[in-house]
Design a protein around this motif. Structure first.
Motif, PDB file in Angstrom:
ATOM      1  N   ASN A 265       0.666  19.897   0.349  1.00 35.64           N
ATOM      2  CA  ASN A 265       0.122  18.698   0.992  1.00 35.64           C
ATOM      3  C   ASN A 265       1.185  17.624   1.227  1.00 35.64           C
ATOM      4  O   ASN A 265       1.109  16.881   2.201  1.00 35.64           O
ATOM      5  N   GLN A 266       2.186  17.580   0.369  1.00 37.02           N
ATOM      6  CA  GLN A 266       3.309  16.667   0.598  1.00 37.02           C
ATOM      7  C   GLN A 266       4.057  17.049   1.873  1.00 37.02           C
ATOM      8  O   GLN A 266       4.521  16.192   2.627  1.00 37.02           O
TER       9      GLN A 266
ATOM     10  N   MET B 196       8.029  13.994   5.561  1.00 35.49           N
ATOM     11  CA  MET B 196       8.578  15.278   5.114  1.00 35.49           C
ATOM     12  C   MET B 196       8.864  16.196   6.296  1.00 35.49           C
ATOM     13  O   MET B 196       9.889  16.889   6.332  1.00 35.49           O
TER      14      MET B 196
ATOM     15  N   GLU C  70       3.035  15.610   5.233  1.00 35.46           N
ATOM     16  CA  GLU C  70       3.286  14.195   5.509  1.00 35.46           C
ATOM     17  C   GLU C  70       4.366  14.043   6.590  1.00 35.46           C
ATOM     18  O   GLU C  70       5.384  14.748   6.559  1.00 35.46           O
TER      19      GLU C  70
ATOM     20  N   LYS D 214       0.010  20.453  -4.625  1.00 31.55           N
ATOM     21  CA  LYS D 214       0.588  19.135  -4.373  1.00 31.55           C
ATOM     22  C   LYS D 214       1.754  19.274  -3.393  1.00 31.55           C
ATOM     23  O   LYS D 214       1.906  18.483  -2.456  1.00 31.55           O
TER      24      LYS D 214
END
Length: 227
Positions: free
Chosen positions: A141-142, A148, A145, A138
């Motif tokens: 993959n964040q 981020m 973004e 998780k």
């Protein structure tokens, strides 16, 4: 032995929307060139390759192997919990240079400092991509973004030109737990450009590599020693 050839244009088409946001921070050109996306292939490989492919070794062309590449595959078994990518440290003070502003504002930081205790950044010439772990992480993959990426580049005042390597380096400053650090002998970089460009006093602290070399990396067109 099965060989599958991938169409570069096809890959770029899938890649572009995923990596477009990071290209402006880590590309050599000014702005975002569609074709530059391919330099970020490793970053989003888990989104592009078929689900049944769970592990990939991605390597540069300017390498010379002194051992069986199968031995490198065994490194996947050494990944700690939570790690998604295996990568060796950068062996020049390039990121000491790139992070100069952050380092000036944070004089006690390990960012850009040489090994063994510092964080010299990564070199993407030899990459172990655990696609299964990348898909399941998780956190990883964040970090892909756009918001981020923006947040981290602002925090570290980061502007690079080395594609995926810059992204992994920046993320590694913030989340080292995502990476399994390969021994320098798996990516023995030979380039000495930074020794002659202002960093001769500290260069050897980054460049030294103990042990028998398993892969030579003739980066910046450096000749690789003959056998």
């Amino acid at each position: 032995c099965q060989v599958i050839v991938h169409d570069v244009n096809e890959l770029t088409e899938k890649l572009f929307p995923i990596v477009e946001a990071m290209q402006k921070h880590f590309s050599a050109g000014s702005g975002t060139y569609y074709s530059d996306s391919i330099f970020f292939l490793s970053v989003a490989m888990h989104r592009i390759m078929p689900k049944e492919i769970t592990r990939i070794i991605q390597v540069d062309l300017d390498l010379k192997y002194k051992t069986n590449i199968r031995d490198l595959f065994d490194e996947f078994d050494s990944f700690p919990e939570g790690a998604v990518i295996g990568i060796a440290r950068e062996m020049q003070p390039v990121y000491r240079h790139t992070f100069w502003q952050y380092r000036r504002e944070n004089p006690q930081t390990k960012v850009g400092e040489p090994p063994p205790d510092g964080l010299p950044g990564f070199n993407s010439g030899v990459l172990l991509l655990n696609l299964e772990a990348m898909r399941q992480s998780k956190l990883y993959n964040q970090l892909l973004e756009p918001t981020m990426v923006q947040k981290l580049t602002e925090k570290y005042h980061f502007k690079g030109h080395l594609g995926d390597q810059d992204f992994f380096t920046m993320v590694g400053m913030e989340h080292p737990e995502l990476f399994h650090v390969l021994d320098c002998t798996w990516n023995r970089q030979l380039c000495t450009w930074w020794r002659d460009h202002g960093y001769s006093d500290v260069f050897d602290q980054y460049f030294q590599c103990e042990g028998e070399v398993r892969i030579y990396h003739g980066n910046c067109n450096t000749p690789i020693p003959e056998d």
